[in-house]
Design an enzyme around this catalytic site. Structure first.
Site, PDB file in Angstrom:
ATOM      1  N   LYS A  13       0.830  -1.210   0.000  1.00 37.18           N
ATOM      2  CA  LYS A  13       0.000   0.000   0.000  1.00 37.18           C
ATOM      3  C   LYS A  13       0.863   1.258   0.000  1.00 37.18           C
ATOM      4  CE  LYS A  13      -2.220  -0.967   3.845  1.00 37.18           C
ATOM      5  NZ  LYS A  13      -1.647  -2.273   4.237  1.00 37.18           N
ATOM      6  N   ARG A  88      -9.654   0.937   8.756  1.00 40.33           N
ATOM      7  CA  ARG A  88      -9.182  -0.395   9.099  1.00 40.33           C
ATOM      8  C   ARG A  88     -10.248  -1.201   9.838  1.00 40.33           C
ATOM      9  NH1 ARG A  88      -3.464   0.460   9.087  1.00 40.33           N
ATOM     10  NH2 ARG A  88      -2.230  -1.399   9.522  1.00 40.33           N
ATOM     11  N   ARG A 127      11.769  -5.926   4.686  1.00 45.89           N
ATOM     12  CA  ARG A 127      11.633  -4.511   5.026  1.00 45.89           C
ATOM     13  C   ARG A 127      12.394  -4.215   6.314  1.00 45.89           C
ATOM     14  NH1 ARG A 127       5.688  -2.247   5.264  1.00 45.89           N
ATOM     15  NH2 ARG A 127       5.496  -3.208   7.297  1.00 45.89           N
ATOM     16  N   ARG A 136      11.024  -1.071  12.746  1.00 43.28           N
ATOM     17  CA  ARG A 136       9.748  -0.820  13.401  1.00 43.28           C
ATOM     18  C   ARG A 136       9.507  -1.837  14.502  1.00 43.28           C
ATOM     19  NH1 ARG A 136       5.210  -0.114   8.846  1.00 43.28           N
ATOM     20  NH2 ARG A 136       4.064  -1.238  10.451  1.00 43.28           N
ATOM     21  N   ARG A 147      -0.761  -8.905  13.328  1.00 43.16           N
ATOM     22  CA  ARG A 147      -1.348  -7.882  12.451  1.00 43.16           C
ATOM     23  C   ARG A 147      -2.177  -8.521  11.340  1.00 43.16           C
ATOM     24  NH1 ARG A 147       4.090  -5.611  11.363  1.00 43.16           N
ATOM     25  NH2 ARG A 147       3.296  -4.388   9.623  1.00 43.16           N
TER      26      ARG A 147
HETATM   27  P1  ADP Z   1       1.070  -2.082   8.098  1.00 40.11           P
HETATM   28  O1  ADP Z   1       0.062  -1.830   7.032  1.00 40.11           O
HETATM   29  O2  ADP Z   1       2.417  -2.410   7.577  1.00 40.11           O
HETATM   30  O3  ADP Z   1       0.605  -3.034   9.149  1.00 40.11           O
HETATM   31  P2  ADP Z   1       0.741   0.659   9.187  1.00 40.11           P
HETATM   32  O4  ADP Z   1       1.878   1.570   9.150  1.00 40.11           O
HETATM   33  O5  ADP Z   1      -0.425   0.963   8.304  1.00 40.11           O
HETATM   34  O6  ADP Z   1       1.326  -0.772   8.935  1.00 40.11           O
HETATM   35  O7  ADP Z   1       0.163   0.550  10.696  1.00 40.11           O
HETATM   36  C1  ADP Z   1       0.984   0.209  11.776  1.00 40.11           C
HETATM   37  C2  ADP Z   1       0.178   0.175  13.063  1.00 40.11           C
HETATM   38  O8  ADP Z   1      -0.390   1.469  13.307  1.00 40.11           O
HETATM   39  C3  ADP Z   1      -1.027  -0.765  13.057  1.00 40.11           C
HETATM   40  O9  ADP Z   1      -0.679  -2.090  13.359  1.00 40.11           O
HETATM   41  C4  ADP Z   1      -1.899  -0.114  14.152  1.00 40.11           C
HETATM   42  O10 ADP Z   1      -1.433  -0.398  15.446  1.00 40.11           O
HETATM   43  C5  ADP Z   1      -1.681   1.366  13.908  1.00 40.11           C
HETATM   44  N1  ADP Z   1      -2.675   1.900  12.938  1.00 40.11           N
HETATM   45  C6  ADP Z   1      -2.423   2.418  11.707  1.00 40.11           C
HETATM   46  N2  ADP Z   1      -3.551   2.799  11.095  1.00 40.11           N
HETATM   47  C7  ADP Z   1      -4.563   2.507  11.961  1.00 40.11           C
HETATM   48  C8  ADP Z   1      -5.965   2.627  11.912  1.00 40.11           C
HETATM   49  N3  ADP Z   1      -6.587   3.127  10.828  1.00 40.11           N
HETATM   50  N4  ADP Z   1      -6.685   2.204  12.985  1.00 40.11           N
HETATM   51  C9  ADP Z   1      -6.093   1.712  14.071  1.00 40.11           C
HETATM   52  N5  ADP Z   1      -4.773   1.540  14.181  1.00 40.11           N
HETATM   53  C10 ADP Z   1      -4.007   1.933  13.140  1.00 40.11           C
END
Ligand code: ADP
Length: 199
Positions: A13, A88, A127, A136, A147
């Site tokens: 993404k 999400r 990554r 991270r 996740r």
């Molecule tokens: P990835 O898609 O690689 O899992 P992101 O950078 O999108 O990583 O998100 C990392 C973390 O940030 C998620 O696991 C969550 O804890 C938090 N997060 C990000 N976006 C949201 C969201 N829309 N709602 C709730 N938590 C979020």
């Protein structure tokens, strides 16, 4: 152009958001990036989100909904934006629906990146390995597995939510990065011309 990128962690993404950002000159709104910045700056939101994110759980809907509402009202979003990692949950999607409706805005498309889950662990491990110093907290095998579970349970239902709106387009995210980008560009171009025909 207002877009959502949907797909599990590691689906690409962020990579595709950057391509779209350059092509359409609109910002990428990554809730993950915004939350990581808040954690780093030790803001009240960051302090609340830190442990939740490290475990791979979701930050409360109310927190991210507010972050997105504030961000969408900034001047650089006037011509559109790419949402990456938001919504999400179904509750977040509903909050976004009302937020857009209140502003008289509509989504152009929801792009789902379809990927083979087996390959995701390898991508995320790469990554973590390639990022050098700044790994991270949630790019561990354990947190990734969690996740993915959270994605299946809480985020995958959004695919049906957006299919029902007729805005969902699905792309094979296992192709080479440039091929994924080209396919998304084709779909958006044809949707744009359809929208023009439709008036
Ligand atoms: P990835 O898609 O690689 O899992 P992101 O950078 O999108 O990583 O998100 C990392 C973390 O940030 C998620 O696991 C969550 O804890 C938090 N997060 C990000 N976006 C949201 C969201 N829309 N709602 C709730 N938590 C979020």
């Amino acid at each position: 152009m207002r877009l959502i990128l949907l797909g599990p962690p590691g689906a690409g993404k962020g990579t595709q958001a950057k391509v779209l950002m350059a092509a359409h000159d609109i910002p990428q709104l990554s809730t993950g990036d915004m939350l990581r910045a808040a954690v780093k700056a030790e803001t009240p939101v960051g302090l609340k989100a830190k442990d939740i994110m490290a475990r791979g759980d979701l930050v409360p809907d109310a927190v991210v909904n507010q972050i997105v509402a504030d961000r969408i009202d900034m001047a650089d979003c006037a011509r559109g934006f790419i949402l990456d990692g938001f919504p999400r949950t179904v509750a977040q999607a509903e909050a976004l629906d009302s937020l857009l409706a209140e502003r008289g805005l509509a989504l152009d498309a929801v792009v789902e990146l379809q990927v083979d889950e087996e390959a995701l662990a390898a991508r995320v491990e790469n990554r973590a390995a390639e990022s050098g110093g700044e790994v991270r907290a949630d790019d561990t095998v354990e947190a990734l597995r969690h996740r993915l579970k959270v994605y299946r349970e809480q985020t995958a239902p959004l695919i049906d939510h957006y299919r029902a709106t007729g805005k969902l387009v699905s792309v094979d995210g296992m192709q080479a990065i440039d091929d994924v980008s080209a396919q998304i560009a084709d779909i958006l171009a044809s949707e744009g011309s359809q929208a023009q025909v439709a008036g």
